[in-house]
Design a protein around this motif. Structure first.
Motif, PDB file in Angstrom:
ATOM      1  N   PRO A   1       1.119  -1.149  -0.005  1.00 51.99           N
ATOM      2  CA  PRO A   1       0.098  -0.120  -0.397  1.00 51.99           C
ATOM      3  C   PRO A   1       0.980   1.208   0.248  1.00 51.99           C
ATOM      4  N   VAL A   2       0.293   2.321  -0.112  1.00 53.85           N
ATOM      5  CA  VAL A   2       1.101   3.853  -0.782  1.00 53.85           C
ATOM      6  C   VAL A   2       0.394   4.740   0.592  1.00 53.85           C
ATOM      7  N   LEU A   3       1.543   4.968   0.997  1.00 53.63           N
ATOM      8  CA  LEU A   3       1.040   6.056   2.031  1.00 53.63           C
ATOM      9  C   LEU A   3      -0.241   7.172   1.722  1.00 53.63           C
ATOM     10  N   THR A   4      -0.263   7.664   0.585  1.00 55.41           N
ATOM     11  CA  THR A   4      -0.902   8.594  -0.252  1.00 55.41           C
ATOM     12  C   THR A   4      -2.596   8.359   0.076  1.00 55.41           C
ATOM     13  N   THR A   5      -2.290   7.609  -0.720  1.00 64.07           N
ATOM     14  CA  THR A   5      -3.625   7.059  -1.465  1.00 64.07           C
ATOM     15  C   THR A   5      -4.421   5.569  -0.252  1.00 64.07           C
ATOM     16  N   SER A   6      -4.267   5.526   0.628  1.00 60.86           N
ATOM     17  CA  SER A   6      -4.146   4.545   2.025  1.00 60.86           C
ATOM     18  C   SER A   6      -4.935   5.926   2.834  1.00 60.86           C
ATOM     19  N   VAL A   7      -4.273   7.025   2.676  1.00 58.61           N
ATOM     20  CA  VAL A   7      -4.623   7.446   3.298  1.00 58.61           C
ATOM     21  C   VAL A   7      -6.161   8.872   2.599  1.00 58.61           C
ATOM     22  N   LEU A   8      -5.717   8.689   1.269  1.00 52.39           N
ATOM     23  CA  LEU A   8      -7.087   9.132   1.519  1.00 52.39           C
ATOM     24  C   LEU A   8      -8.275   8.026   1.158  1.00 52.39           C
ATOM     25  N   GLY A   9      -8.229   7.264   0.363  1.00 50.70           N
ATOM     26  CA  GLY A   9      -9.273   5.698   0.910  1.00 50.70           C
ATOM     27  C   GLY A   9      -9.673   5.680   1.174  1.00 50.70           C
ATOM     28  N   THR A  10      -8.756   5.754   3.101  1.00 50.21           N
ATOM     29  CA  THR A  10      -9.709   4.923   4.063  1.00 50.21           C
ATOM     30  C   THR A  10     -10.076   6.187   4.575  1.00 50.21           C
ATOM     31  N   GLY A  11      -9.586   7.145   4.649  1.00 51.21           N
ATOM     32  CA  GLY A  11     -10.225   8.438   5.381  1.00 51.21           C
ATOM     33  C   GLY A  11     -11.579   8.753   4.347  1.00 51.21           C
ATOM     34  N   LEU A  12     -11.541   8.852   3.204  1.00 50.60           N
ATOM     35  CA  LEU A  12     -13.211   8.888   2.328  1.00 50.60           C
ATOM     36  C   LEU A  12     -13.902   7.845   2.464  1.00 50.60           C
ATOM     37  N   ALA A  13     -13.809   6.356   2.897  1.00 51.20           N
ATOM     38  CA  ALA A  13     -13.744   5.269   2.761  1.00 51.20           C
ATOM     39  C   ALA A  13     -15.144   5.750   4.657  1.00 51.20           C
ATOM     40  N   LEU A  14     -14.282   6.294   5.811  1.00 53.92           N
ATOM     41  CA  LEU A  14     -15.063   6.580   7.169  1.00 53.92           C
ATOM     42  C   LEU A  14     -15.613   7.504   6.644  1.00 53.92           C
ATOM     43  N   VAL A  15     -15.405   8.278   5.859  1.00 54.04           N
ATOM     44  CA  VAL A  15     -16.722   9.634   5.703  1.00 54.04           C
ATOM     45  C   VAL A  15     -17.801   9.113   5.583  1.00 54.04           C
ATOM     46  N   GLY A  16     -17.258   8.759   4.525  1.00 52.74           N
ATOM     47  CA  GLY A  16     -19.259   7.710   3.754  1.00 52.74           C
ATOM     48  C   GLY A  16     -20.039   7.068   4.868  1.00 52.74           C
ATOM     49  N   VAL A  17     -18.677   6.450   5.456  1.00 52.69           N
ATOM     50  CA  VAL A  17     -19.537   5.224   6.890  1.00 52.69           C
ATOM     51  C   VAL A  17     -20.320   6.309   7.905  1.00 52.69           C
ATOM     52  N   ILE A  18     -19.350   7.322   8.194  1.00 50.24           N
ATOM     53  CA  ILE A  18     -19.954   7.731   9.340  1.00 50.24           C
ATOM     54  C   ILE A  18     -21.569   8.782   8.865  1.00 50.24           C
ATOM     55  N   VAL A  19     -21.135   9.798   7.215  1.00 51.22           N
ATOM     56  CA  VAL A  19     -22.088  10.565   7.419  1.00 51.22           C
ATOM     57  C   VAL A  19     -23.381   9.915   7.079  1.00 51.22           C
ATOM     58  N   THR A  20     -23.421   8.661   6.799  1.00 54.24           N
ATOM     59  CA  THR A  20     -24.588   7.675   6.433  1.00 54.24           C
ATOM     60  C   THR A  20     -25.360   7.555   8.033  1.00 54.24           C
ATOM     61  N   TYR A  21     -24.279   6.597   8.825  1.00 55.34           N
ATOM     62  CA  TYR A  21     -24.777   6.545   9.776  1.00 55.34           C
ATOM     63  C   TYR A  21     -25.941   8.233  10.839  1.00 55.34           C
ATOM     64  N   GLY A  22     -24.801   8.929  10.776  1.00 56.67           N
ATOM     65  CA  GLY A  22     -25.664  10.063  10.622  1.00 56.67           C
ATOM     66  C   GLY A  22     -26.728  10.278  10.382  1.00 56.67           C
ATOM     67  N   ALA A  23     -26.726  10.454   8.821  1.00 53.02           N
ATOM     68  CA  ALA A  23     -27.762  10.606   8.261  1.00 53.02           C
ATOM     69  C   ALA A  23     -28.975   9.315   8.496  1.00 53.02           C
ATOM     70  N   TRP A  24     -28.934   7.919   8.523  1.00 56.58           N
ATOM     71  CA  TRP A  24     -29.459   7.148   9.113  1.00 56.58           C
ATOM     72  C   TRP A  24     -30.544   7.297  10.825  1.00 56.58           C
ATOM     73  N   LYS A  25     -29.540   7.743  11.644  1.00 57.37           N
ATOM     74  CA  LYS A  25     -29.775   8.302  12.626  1.00 57.37           C
ATOM     75  C   LYS A  25     -30.858   9.949  13.178  1.00 57.37           C
ATOM     76  N   HIS A  26     -30.119  10.503  11.806  1.00 60.40           N
ATOM     77  CA  HIS A  26     -32.066  11.885  11.432  1.00 60.40           C
ATOM     78  C   HIS A  26     -33.171  10.839  11.339  1.00 60.40           C
ATOM     79  N   THR A  27     -32.990  10.506   9.621  1.00 66.36           N
ATOM     80  CA  THR A  27     -34.035   9.410   9.662  1.00 66.36           C
ATOM     81  C   THR A  27     -35.045   9.094  10.279  1.00 66.36           C
ATOM     82  N   SER A  28     -33.616   7.903  11.309  1.00 66.08           N
ATOM     83  CA  SER A  28     -34.314   6.827  12.560  1.00 66.08           C
ATOM     84  C   SER A  28     -35.483   7.766  13.622  1.00 66.08           C
ATOM     85  N   ALA A  29     -34.908   8.911  14.102  1.00 64.10           N
ATOM     86  CA  ALA A  29     -35.034   9.373  15.541  1.00 64.10           C
ATOM     87  C   ALA A  29     -36.849  10.251  14.738  1.00 64.10           C
TER      88      ALA A  29
END
Length: 663
Positions: free
Chosen positions: A494-522
Motif C-alpha cells: 500500500p502507498v501511504l498517500t492513497t491509503s490515507v485518502l482512500g481509507t479516510g474517504l471511506a470512513l467519511v462515507g460510513v460516518i455520514v451515512t450513519y448520521g443520516a440514518w440516525k436523523h431519519t430514524s429519529a
C-alpha cells in the motif's frame, strides 16, 4: 501426472459432471448432488495443484492443431501464467461453495438437477476461458457462459421478471459480442494467429496495423460481459435468478471474464493510447454511476449487483492505467467477499421464506435471526468498504496506487489523463461504496420493518460456506507480501498517500451515512410503522413512493411495510428517484433502439401484408378467374357442347375466309 494433463482435467471434470447430471437427473436423482459437488471440488483441488506447480514463474504452454482452417489455424492450446493459475483457483473455490450451498438453498426445488448441471457447465466454461491459449477456444467458453446465464437467470421462468431478465441478459451481452467477434478476427488477421502468445509477440514487435479499432471492438464485448457502462443494465435485472447463481456470476464467472480477457491481452490495448483513455472513462462512469444507483436501491440483491458493477469498474480502471497485477489482485479479493455477500443475502432471503423479503426497507433487526449471515456479511461489507486489514483494502489500494503512479508521471504504462480519471473516480467511488455498504448493513440488521415469519435455522451446508468464504475476505489481502511473483513482480505494498485518502474517504462515507440514518430514524420514530413518513426532507415524489409502498400486498399473514428510516433518500435528495431506476438508461435505450426497431418491424410487417401480399394475391387472382370461367363452361349439357362446337366452327370458317380474301 504432468501439469498439462492436470490443467486439461480442471475444466473437463465439471463438464463431465454436467453431462452426467443431465442424463441421470430424472432416472437416478440420488446421484444429482454428488455429481454436482464432487467434480467441482476435484477440479478445485487440481487447480490448486496446477497453481502450485506453475508457481507464478514461466507460463505453461501446450498446443495441438484441431483441424486445418487455412492461413489462420485454430489450436487447442493452454497458456497458464500466474494470473490464470490464481483465477482458476478462485473459480473452483466459488463454484464449489455455490454447489454445496445450493444443496440446501434449493433442496425442495423440482428443477434442481438441471440447475446443478448448468452451474457445472458454467464453471467448466469459465475455466476454459481462464486456461485457454487460443482466442477461438476462449470464445467457445465465453459464449457457453452466455447461454448458461440465460437459463440460470430464468430458472424461475414462471415469473415474468425472470423471463424478462434472462432475455435481457442474453441480448445485451450478445450486443457486445458481435463487435467482439469482429475484433477477434481483425486481431488474428494482423497477427496471423489466434494463439495468445503469438498475438502478444506481434504486438511487442509493433505488427498490429489497426490497434485502436481492434481495441475498441474488443472493449464492446468486454463492456457487455463485465457489465460496464453503457452495457451494464442487464446485471441488476439478473437478480431475478436464484441467489447462488448471482454469487457465481458476480464473483467468479461471466462478469469476471471480461476483466480477465483484458488482463490477458493488455498489450493489445496499450498499443493504443486512445483505447486506454476510453477504457479509463468507461471505468470512471461505471464506478460513480453504479455507486449512486446502489445507494438508491431497496432490493438487497440489486444493491449488491450495482456494487459488483462498481468494483468491476475498479478492475477496468487498473487495466486502464496499465496495471494488470492490481486488476487481478482486486478480481481475486472481490471474488471472495462478493460471493460471501450474495450467499449471506441468500441466507437472509431463505430465512424469510420468500424472495419478496429481499427489500431491505421491509427487514427488521435480523441480527438474532441469522447470526451467521450477520457476522460474515459484516466481514464482507468491511472488505467491500476497504477498511484495513480486510482484503478489499489492500486490493483496492493497489488500484488507487497504480492510478496515482500514472497520474503523477512515475510510470508510462498509460496516458497521464487515464491515471487522473481513474484516481479521481476511484476516490469518489470509495465514499459511495462506504455509504451504500453502511446503508445496507443498517437497514438489513437494524431496520424498523415488519418482522417476517421465522422459518427456523438454515441448513448447515449454507452456513458453513459463509464461514469458509469469510477467511479469504478477511485475510487474502495480506497476500500482497508473499506473492508478488504471481502478479508480474508488481509491488502491491500500500502507498501511504492513497491509503490515507482512500481509507479516510471511506470512513467519511460510513460516518455520514450513519448520521443520516440516525436523523431519519429519529424522525421515523415519531410515525407509526406503516404510515407515510412526511418530513421537511421529503418531496412530493418521496411521499407518493412511501404511500404506494405502505399499501404493499401481504405475504403470508404479514403485511410488509417500508422502513422510513432510509438514509439513502436523505443523502441523494432529488437525485434519488433517478438513481433508483439506473438514471433512466433503460428508457433511453428503449427510445433510441427498442422503439425504432419495433417501428421498423411494424413497417416491414405492413409492407409485407399490404404491398407484397397484394401482388401475390393479384398474381393468383387471374388464374383463379380463368379457372372459374372454365368451370362454368363445363355444364354437362350435350346440346350446349354441340352449340359451342358449331359456333367455334363458324368462327374459324369466317376467320379463314377473311384471311383468304385479304391474301
Amino acid at each position: 501426472m504432468t501439469t498439462t494433463t492436470l490443467a486439461v482435467l480442471v475444466p473437463l471434470l465439471p463438464f463431465l459432471g454436467a453431462a452426467a447430471g443431465l442424463l441421470l437427473g430424472r432416472t437416478a436423482p440420488g446421484f444429482v448432488r454428488p455429481l454436482a459437488v464432487l467434480p467441482t471440488l476435484t477440479a478445485l483441488v487440481l487447480a490448486v495443484l496446477v497453481a502450485v506447480r506453475q508457481g507464478g514463474e514461466q507460463a505453461v504452454d501446450a498446443a495441438t492443431e484441431l483441424t486445418p482452417t487455412g492461413s489462420v489455424p485454430i489450436e487447442l492450446a493452454l497458456h497458464i501464467d500466474g494470473f490464470a493459475a490464481l483465477v482458476a483457483v478462485l473459480v473452483g473455490l466459488v463454484a464449489s461453495c455455490v454447489q454445496i450451498y445450493s444443496t440446501g438453498y434449493l433442496r425442495d426445488d423440482p428443477r434442481y438437477p438441471s440447475y446443478a448441471a448448468l452451474v457445472s457447465l458454467f464453471t467448466s466454461a469459465m475455466l476454459l476461458v481462464v486456461y485457454s491459449g487460443d482466442l477461438i477456444v476462449l470464445l467457445v467458453g465465453w459464449e457457453i457462459m452466455g447461454i448458461c446465464s440465460y437459463f440460470l437467470v430464468g430458472h424461475y421462468w414462471e415469473t415474468p421478471e425472470a423471463r424478462a431478465a434472462s432475455i435481457k441478459a442474453f441480448l445485451v451481452t450478445k450486443l457486445g459480442d458481435v463487435p467482439f467477434l469482429i475484433g477477434l478476427f481483425a486481431l488474428a488477421t494482423d497477427a496471423g494467429s489466434f494463439r495468445i502468445t503469438k498475438v502478444l509477440g506481434t504486438v511487442a514487435s509493433g505488427g498490429l496495423d489497426h490497434p485502436t479499432l481492434i481495441a475498441l471492438l474488443l472493449l464492446a464485448g468486454v463492456a457487455g460481459k463485465s457489465a460496464q457502462f453503457p452495457l451494464h443494465t442487464w446485471l441488476p435485472d439478473a437478480m431475478a435468478g436464484p441467489t447462488p447463481v448471482s454469487a457465481l456470476i458476480h464473483a467468479a464467472t461471466m462478469v469476471a471474464a471480461g476483466v480477465y480477457f483484458i488482463a490477458r491481452l493488455l498489450p493489445v490495448f496499450q498499443a493504443s493510447s486512445a483505447a486506454m483513455v476510453v477504457l479509463a472513462v468507461m471505468a470512471a462512469v461505471t464506478m460513480a454511476g453504479s455507486g449512486l444507483a446502489a445507494l438508491a436501491q431497496d432490493d438487497i440483491k440489486r444493491v449488491l449487483a450495482y456494487s459488483t458493477i462498481g468494483q468491476l469498474g475498479y478492475m477496468t480502471g487498473a487495466l486502464a492505467v496499465g496495471d494488470r497485477g492490481a486488476a487481478v489482485f482486486h478480481l481475486l479479493s472481490h471474488g471472495a467477499f462478493k460471493a460471501l455477500l450474495f450467499l449471506a443475502a441468500g441466507v437472509i432471503i431463505h430465512a424469510s421464506g420468500t424472495n419478496s423479503l429481499a427489500a431491505m426497507s421491509r427487514m427488521k433487526d435480523l441480527r438474532t435471526r441469522v447470526p451467521d449471515a450477520y457476522w460474515t456479511m459484516t466481514v464482507a461489507l468491511l472488505a467491500l468498504t476497504a477498511i484495513p486489514p480486510f482484503s478489499g483494502f489492500f486490493s483496492k489500494e493497489a488500484v488507487l496506487g497504480a492510478a496515482e503512479h500514472v497520474a503523477t508521471g512515475h510510470t508510462e504504462h498509460a496516458p497521464g489523463a487515464a491515471g487522473w480519471i481513474v484516481l479521481v473516480a476511484g476516490l469518489v467511488s470509495a465514499v459511495l461504496t462506504a455509504a451504500y455498504a453502511t446503508r445496507l448493513w443498517l437497514l438489513a440488521f437494524r431496520g424498523r420493518g415488519v418482522e417476517a415469519p421465522d422459518h427456523g435455522r438454515q441448513p448447515l451446508t449454507m452456513t458453513v460456506v459463509l464461514w469458509v468464504l469469510a477467511v479469504p475476505s478477511l485475510a487474502f489481502g495480506l497476500a500482497y507480501g508473499p506473492l508478488p511473483e504471481w502478479f508480474d513482480d508488481r509491488d502491491l505494498t500500500p502507498v501511504l498517500t492513497t491509503s490515507v485518502l482512500g481509507t479516510g474517504l471511506a470512513l467519511v462515507g460510513v460516518i455520514v451515512t450513519y448520521g443520516a440514518w440516525k436523523h431519519t430514524s429519529a424522525m421515523a420514530a415519531q410515525v407509526p410503522v406503516g404510515a407515510v413518513a412526511a418530513h421537511p426532507d421529503a418531496d412530493a415524489g418521496l411521499v407518493e413512493a412511501e404511500a404506494i409502498a405502505s399499501h404493499a400486498p401481504a405475504y403470508g399473514d404479514v403485511a410488509y411495510t417500508p422502513d422510513p428510516a432510509d438514509p439513502g433518500r436523505l443523502l441523494l435528495g432529488p437525485l434519488h428517484r433517478h438513481a433508483a431506476v439506473g438514471f433512466h438508461l433503460d428508457a433511453v435505450y428503449a427510445a433510441l433502439f427498442v422503439r425504432p426497431v419495433l417501428a421498423g418491424a411494424d413497417l416491414v410487417r405492413f409492407l409485407d401484408r399490404e404491398v407484397v401480399d397484394t401482388y401475390v394475391r393479384g398474381a393468383g387472382a387471374l388464374p383463379r378467374w380463368l379457372g372459374e370461367a372454365v368451370r362454368r363452361a363445363q355444364t354437362g349439357n350435350l346440346q350446349t357442347y354441340v352449340s359451342a362446337l358449331l359456333a367455334g366452327t363458324v368462327v374459324l370458317v369466317v376467320a379463314a375466309l377473311l384471311v383468304a380474301t385479304g391474301a
